[in-house]
Scaffold this motif. Structure first.
Motif, mmCIF file in Angstrom:
data_model
loop_
_atom_site.group_PDB
_atom_site.id
_atom_site.type_symbol
_atom_site.label_atom_id
_atom_site.label_comp_id
_atom_site.label_asym_id
_atom_site.label_seq_id
_atom_site.Cartn_x
_atom_site.Cartn_y
_atom_site.Cartn_z
ATOM 1 N N SER A 48 0.823 -1.208 0.000
ATOM 2 C CA SER A 48 0.000 0.000 0.000
ATOM 3 C C SER A 48 0.859 1.261 0.000
ATOM 4 O O SER A 48 0.345 2.360 -0.070
ATOM 5 C CB SER A 48 -0.937 -0.018 1.208
ATOM 6 O OG SER A 48 -0.196 0.198 2.371
ATOM 7 N N ILE A 49 2.181 1.086 0.058
ATOM 8 C CA ILE A 49 3.060 2.260 -0.028
ATOM 9 C C ILE A 49 3.168 2.653 -1.504
ATOM 10 O O ILE A 49 3.495 1.813 -2.334
ATOM 11 C CB ILE A 49 4.467 1.945 0.524
ATOM 12 C CG1 ILE A 49 4.372 1.526 1.996
ATOM 13 C CG2 ILE A 49 5.388 3.150 0.372
ATOM 14 C CD1 ILE A 49 5.674 1.050 2.572
ATOM 15 N N PRO A 50 2.884 3.895 -1.837
ATOM 16 C CA PRO A 50 2.923 4.285 -3.250
ATOM 17 C C PRO A 50 4.315 4.113 -3.849
ATOM 18 O O PRO A 50 5.310 4.415 -3.191
ATOM 19 C CB PRO A 50 2.541 5.777 -3.216
ATOM 20 C CG PRO A 50 2.007 6.039 -1.864
ATOM 21 C CD PRO A 50 2.514 4.996 -0.947
ATOM 22 N N ARG A 51 4.362 3.611 -5.099
ATOM 23 C CA ARG A 51 5.654 3.373 -5.748
ATOM 24 C C ARG A 51 6.412 4.685 -5.959
ATOM 25 O O ARG A 51 7.635 4.687 -6.026
ATOM 26 C CB ARG A 51 5.481 2.698 -7.119
ATOM 27 C CG ARG A 51 4.509 1.565 -7.169
ATOM 28 C CD ARG A 51 4.999 0.292 -6.575
ATOM 29 N NE ARG A 51 6.298 -0.145 -7.049
ATOM 30 C CZ ARG A 51 6.916 -1.218 -6.571
ATOM 31 N NH1 ARG A 51 6.365 -1.918 -5.609
ATOM 32 N NH2 ARG A 51 8.085 -1.577 -7.035
ATOM 33 N N ASP A 52 5.662 5.781 -6.097
ATOM 34 C CA ASP A 52 6.310 7.073 -6.404
ATOM 35 C C ASP A 52 7.361 7.420 -5.362
ATOM 36 O O ASP A 52 8.408 7.969 -5.683
ATOM 37 C CB ASP A 52 5.286 8.227 -6.418
ATOM 38 C CG ASP A 52 4.024 7.849 -7.147
ATOM 39 O OD1 ASP A 52 3.887 6.647 -7.476
ATOM 40 O OD2 ASP A 52 3.181 8.718 -7.378
ATOM 41 N N ILE A 53 7.062 7.073 -4.101
ATOM 42 C CA ILE A 53 8.004 7.417 -3.041
ATOM 43 C C ILE A 53 9.342 6.734 -3.292
ATOM 44 O O ILE A 53 10.396 7.331 -3.185
ATOM 45 C CB ILE A 53 7.436 7.004 -1.671
ATOM 46 C CG1 ILE A 53 6.103 7.696 -1.434
ATOM 47 C CG2 ILE A 53 8.413 7.325 -0.563
ATOM 48 C CD1 ILE A 53 5.506 7.425 -0.073
ATOM 49 N N TYR A 54 9.276 5.437 -3.687
ATOM 50 C CA TYR A 54 10.510 4.710 -3.961
ATOM 51 C C TYR A 54 11.235 5.317 -5.145
ATOM 52 O O TYR A 54 12.454 5.451 -5.159
ATOM 53 C CB TYR A 54 10.213 3.246 -4.258
ATOM 54 C CG TYR A 54 9.863 2.467 -3.036
ATOM 55 C CD1 TYR A 54 10.828 2.173 -2.086
ATOM 56 C CD2 TYR A 54 8.571 2.021 -2.822
ATOM 57 C CE1 TYR A 54 10.513 1.459 -0.951
ATOM 58 C CE2 TYR A 54 8.245 1.315 -1.694
ATOM 59 C CZ TYR A 54 9.210 1.030 -0.756
ATOM 60 O OH TYR A 54 8.896 0.333 0.361
ATOM 61 N N GLU A 55 10.454 5.673 -6.160
ATOM 62 C CA GLU A 55 11.081 6.203 -7.366
ATOM 63 C C GLU A 55 11.761 7.525 -7.070
ATOM 64 O O GLU A 55 12.875 7.768 -7.529
ATOM 65 C CB GLU A 55 10.044 6.321 -8.480
ATOM 66 C CG GLU A 55 9.882 4.967 -9.152
ATOM 67 C CD GLU A 55 8.644 4.855 -9.982
ATOM 68 O OE1 GLU A 55 8.065 5.907 -10.331
ATOM 69 O OE2 GLU A 55 8.248 3.717 -10.285
ATOM 70 N N ALA A 56 11.094 8.345 -6.269
ATOM 71 C CA ALA A 56 11.709 9.617 -5.891
ATOM 72 C C ALA A 56 13.009 9.366 -5.148
ATOM 73 O O ALA A 56 14.031 10.012 -5.405
ATOM 74 C CB ALA A 56 10.748 10.418 -5.026
ATOM 75 N N ALA A 57 12.985 8.376 -4.244
ATOM 76 C CA ALA A 57 14.185 8.066 -3.465
ATOM 77 C C ALA A 57 15.296 7.563 -4.375
ATOM 78 O O ALA A 57 16.464 7.902 -4.196
ATOM 79 C CB ALA A 57 13.855 7.037 -2.402
ATOM 80 N N LEU A 58 14.900 6.741 -5.371
ATOM 81 C CA LEU A 58 15.885 6.201 -6.306
ATOM 82 C C LEU A 58 16.577 7.309 -7.070
ATOM 83 O O LEU A 58 17.795 7.307 -7.252
ATOM 84 C CB LEU A 58 15.187 5.274 -7.301
ATOM 85 C CG LEU A 58 15.167 3.803 -6.943
ATOM 86 C CD1 LEU A 58 14.313 3.049 -7.929
ATOM 87 C CD2 LEU A 58 16.579 3.265 -6.924
ATOM 88 N N ILE A 59 15.758 8.264 -7.523
ATOM 89 C CA ILE A 59 16.316 9.384 -8.274
ATOM 90 C C ILE A 59 17.286 10.160 -7.395
ATOM 91 O O ILE A 59 18.329 10.621 -7.837
ATOM 92 C CB ILE A 59 15.176 10.291 -8.791
ATOM 93 C CG1 ILE A 59 14.389 9.530 -9.861
ATOM 94 C CG2 ILE A 59 15.720 11.594 -9.368
ATOM 95 C CD1 ILE A 59 13.086 10.171 -10.249
ATOM 96 N N ASP A 60 16.958 10.226 -6.107
ATOM 97 C CA ASP A 60 17.850 10.923 -5.188
ATOM 98 C C ASP A 60 19.065 10.079 -4.822
ATOM 99 O O ASP A 60 19.878 10.480 -3.997
ATOM 100 C CB ASP A 60 17.103 11.314 -3.900
ATOM 101 C CG ASP A 60 16.086 12.407 -4.170
ATOM 102 O OD1 ASP A 60 16.194 13.037 -5.243
ATOM 103 O OD2 ASP A 60 15.199 12.626 -3.320
ATOM 104 N N GLY A 61 19.131 8.855 -5.364
ATOM 105 C CA GLY A 61 20.324 8.040 -5.166
ATOM 106 C C GLY A 61 20.280 7.112 -3.972
ATOM 107 O O GLY A 61 21.319 6.673 -3.487
ATOM 108 N N ALA A 62 19.090 6.793 -3.486
ATOM 109 C CA ALA A 62 19.005 5.885 -2.342
ATOM 110 C C ALA A 62 19.203 4.445 -2.803
ATOM 111 O O ALA A 62 18.706 4.048 -3.854
ATOM 112 C CB ALA A 62 17.644 6.028 -1.665
ATOM 113 N N GLY A 63 19.933 3.646 -2.027
ATOM 114 C CA GLY A 63 20.091 2.229 -2.316
ATOM 115 C C GLY A 63 18.947 1.452 -1.702
ATOM 116 O O GLY A 63 18.041 2.028 -1.108
#
Lengths: 309, 317
Positions: free
Chosen positions: A194-209
């Motif tokens: 139920s966690i929106p994928r956008d949050i992960y994508e935003a984090a990925l763009i910011d370089g999160a592993g």
């Protein structure tokens, strides 16, 4: 509200409320009253003894030992179960091959969830027989057989899992963890999805592993479910009656020599075997108080700012 | 990375996880994966499959081992844990059935045939009234029902035993049925309450305008609309009551020598376990467990989606 509606409402509520009052609420209240008496259960004659039962409880080494075992269960069962469930839930939901840096679940995730969840629908009585066989004290037990194959034990001296004071609590805990992990995996998994994928994508763009996105995004957003899991596992740890009473030695379990005793087994023995009803009621009240304390402390200690998404 | 591997990978299992699939498929066609992260992904994928498979084996192997053990002889069971069974005959299941499992099974079914529908009926009635009618004391009664879920059953056991004894219903089906219904109320009312709140009012109003009574509107309009909720709670209650052990242990003991044994399945299995310890006929015990496991396996596999959803939402709410 019109008159007909009152009749309807009363009619619909009457039987459920009556049943619930007679078999649930009234016994709950009675327990508190009986815990102040020296009732033996057989006759209706008993006298008021005040807090004597509670005073006796705090001098009863078997009961105090049982409280200690419940506390051990309370610490280890939730920690181990939740960690394993979180780990598997993360594997199922984010352990797949990543493409273009995206986070994917493993293939066959549904299969894993179905298999892992299965112990949850088996009764504890079935588990007791199953693990009674797994923990057999001769080489016919699955665990001893395995250790024998691996050359870790001697065929002449297999380990008596449920009769070793040092092992018995851990052997019981292993059963509870085996039983519970799948359920909490499914619970955490549902929350993760139920966690929106956008949050992960935003984090990925910011370089999160992956590790960062797990600890910084998944875990905080999952906190509500972890908290719920903790309270439920705490209630399981306070109970433990079925497994201890059926898998360990002694009347209503608790063996060897009270090393696996829990509050529930001491209570049932005092009630059904020694006939000390008043004393057993006092134990019930102590169990209630401890359960409430555990729930409140857990909810308070794990309280976090609620995140909306 | 070769194309076929990616292809097989592009179809993860159906189910709740599928939401992410289209986006990733689109992403892949747009940009071929960079070698670095992709390799990391493969390592992680192997790693996670490894761990997941180990736990899956830990779940399945003990259960299979137990079922296989019912085809062994007693001396085989005691000797070595991993001998292959030699006694491939279904006799042992018949023997287990006659040794009591059959009776325990029937007792459990008799109790559940009444207790589950009654739980659903009374639980829905109370939940419906509490969810959709405003009256004095509504909140109090609701919390009074829900609070029961907080307390350990052990708190009630001693007085409950004497209450049921006073009613003359120890070791009787109707006693256990009523107790099961009462102890299933907190969860049933709680779950159905939130379900009835979500149902549309328009259909109900139409029924009332057409001249239906409130009772009729409930049974013919609202209850059928609540079917998905009823199914979830029904499965939950069936599992819970089928697996109940503490309540029958206290309430279903023969009270005198000539009292019939009305053990339920969970109690019976433990009873059989204790007997077989003396009589050394362990295959019968394992066959009994297998018989007890099969209905649960069937129910679970046919309704696994609802079972998982029901139990999960029950915990989360």
């Amino acid at each position: 509200m019109r008159k007909g509606q009152y009749q309807f409402v009363t009619g619909f509520l009457f039987i459920p409320v009556a049943l619930y009052l007679v078999f649930v609420i009234w016994p709950y209240i009675q327990t508190i009253g009986y815990s102040l008496t020296d009732w033996k259960g057989q006759s209706q004659t008993f006298s008021f003894v005040g807090l004597d039962n509670y005073v006796a409880l705090f001098q009863d080494d078997v009961f105090l030992g049982a409280v200690w075992h419940n506390i051990l269960f309370l610490v280890f069962i939730p920690v181990i179960t939740i960690l394993l469930a979180l780990f598997f839930a993360f594997m199922v939901n984010a352990g797949g091959r990543s493409r273009a840096g995206g986070v994917a679940g493993v293939s066959g995730s549904k299969f894993y969830k179905v298999v892992y969840f299965f112990p949850q629908v088996l009764s504890l009585a079935i588990l007791a027989v199953l693990f009674g066989a797994v923990y057999r004290s001769d080489t016919g037990g699955m665990l001893n057989g395995l250790l024998l194959k691996l050359g870790l034990i001697d065929a002449a001296e297999p380990i008596e899992w449920l009769n070793e004071p040092d092992f018995v609590l851990w052997a019981l805990m292993a059963v509870v963890v085996w039983h519970g992990v799948g359920f909490y995996l499914v619970l955490f998994s549902a929350a993760m999805q139920s966690i929106p994928r956008d949050i992960y994508e935003a984090a990925l763009i910011d370089g999160a592993g992956r590790a960062q996105s797990f600890f910084r995004i998944t875990l905080p957003l999952l906190w509500d479910s972890v908290q719920t899991a903790w309270v439920y596992l705490g209630i399981v740890a306070m109970d433990m009656f079925v497994l201890v009473s059926t898998m360990t030695s002694g009347d209503y379990g608790g063996g060897p020599d009270h090393h696996s005793e829990t509050m529930s087994t001491v209570m049932m023995r005092n009630f059904l075997y020694f006939g000390k009803s008043g004393y057993a009621c006092a134990m019930g009240v102590v169990m209630l108080l401890l359960t409430l304390i555990v729930s409140v402390v857990t909810l308070r200690a794990t309280r976090r700012e609620r995140l909306e998404f | 990375m070769t194309a076929p591997i990616q292809k097989s990978d592009a179809s993860p299992a159906a189910g709740p996880g599928e939401g992410s699939v289209p986006r990733q498929r689109a992403a892949r066609t747009a940009h071929p994966p960079a070698p670095g992260p992709a390799r990391e992904g493969v390592v992680l994928n192997v790693f996670s499959h490894g761990f997941l498979a180990v736990w899956a084996l830990l779940i399945v192997l003990p259960l299979l081992w137990l079922v296989l053990s019912s085809f062994k002889t007693d001396s085989q069971i005691a000797g070595s844990a991993f001998g292959w069974p030699s006694n491939w005959s279904l006799d042992v299941f018949g023997r287990a059935w006659n040794k009591g499992i059959g009776d325990y099974f029937v007792n459990t079914v008799i109790v559940l045939v009444f207790s589950v529908p009654l739980t659903m009926l009374f639980g829905s009635m109370a939940a419906y009234v509490l969810a959709r009618y405003q009256f004095w004391g509504n909140r109090v009664i609701y919390y009074f029902f829900v609070a029961g879920a907080m307390f350990p059953v052990f708190l009630a056991l001693v007085p409950l035993f004497f209450m049921v004894k006073m009613l003359g219903m120890l070791n009787s089906y109707q006693g256990l049925i009523l107790v099961y219904v009462a102890y299933s109320m907190p969860f049933t009312v709680f779950f159905m309450h939130s379900f009835f709140r979500t149902l549309p009012t328009a259909v109900f109003e139409a029924a009332i305008l057409d001249g239906a009574s409130h009772t009729r509107a409930f049974f013919q309009v609202m209850l059928p609309m609540a079917k998905p909720g009823l199914l979830s709670v029904g499965i939950f209650n069936t599992l819970g009551q089928w697996n109940q052990f503490v309540l029958p242990t206290v309430l279903m003991q023969p009270q005198s020598g000539d009292d019939p044994e009305r053990y339920v399945l969970t109690q019976g299995l433990i009873q059989l376990q204790q007997q077989q310890g003396y009589e050394t006929d362990l295959p019968v015990l394992f066959a009994g467990v297998t018989i007890a496991m099969i209905p649960m396996l069937v129910v679970y596999l046919s309704f696994q989606r609802q079972v998982q959803a029901g139990l999960t939402s029950a915990t989360l709410k």
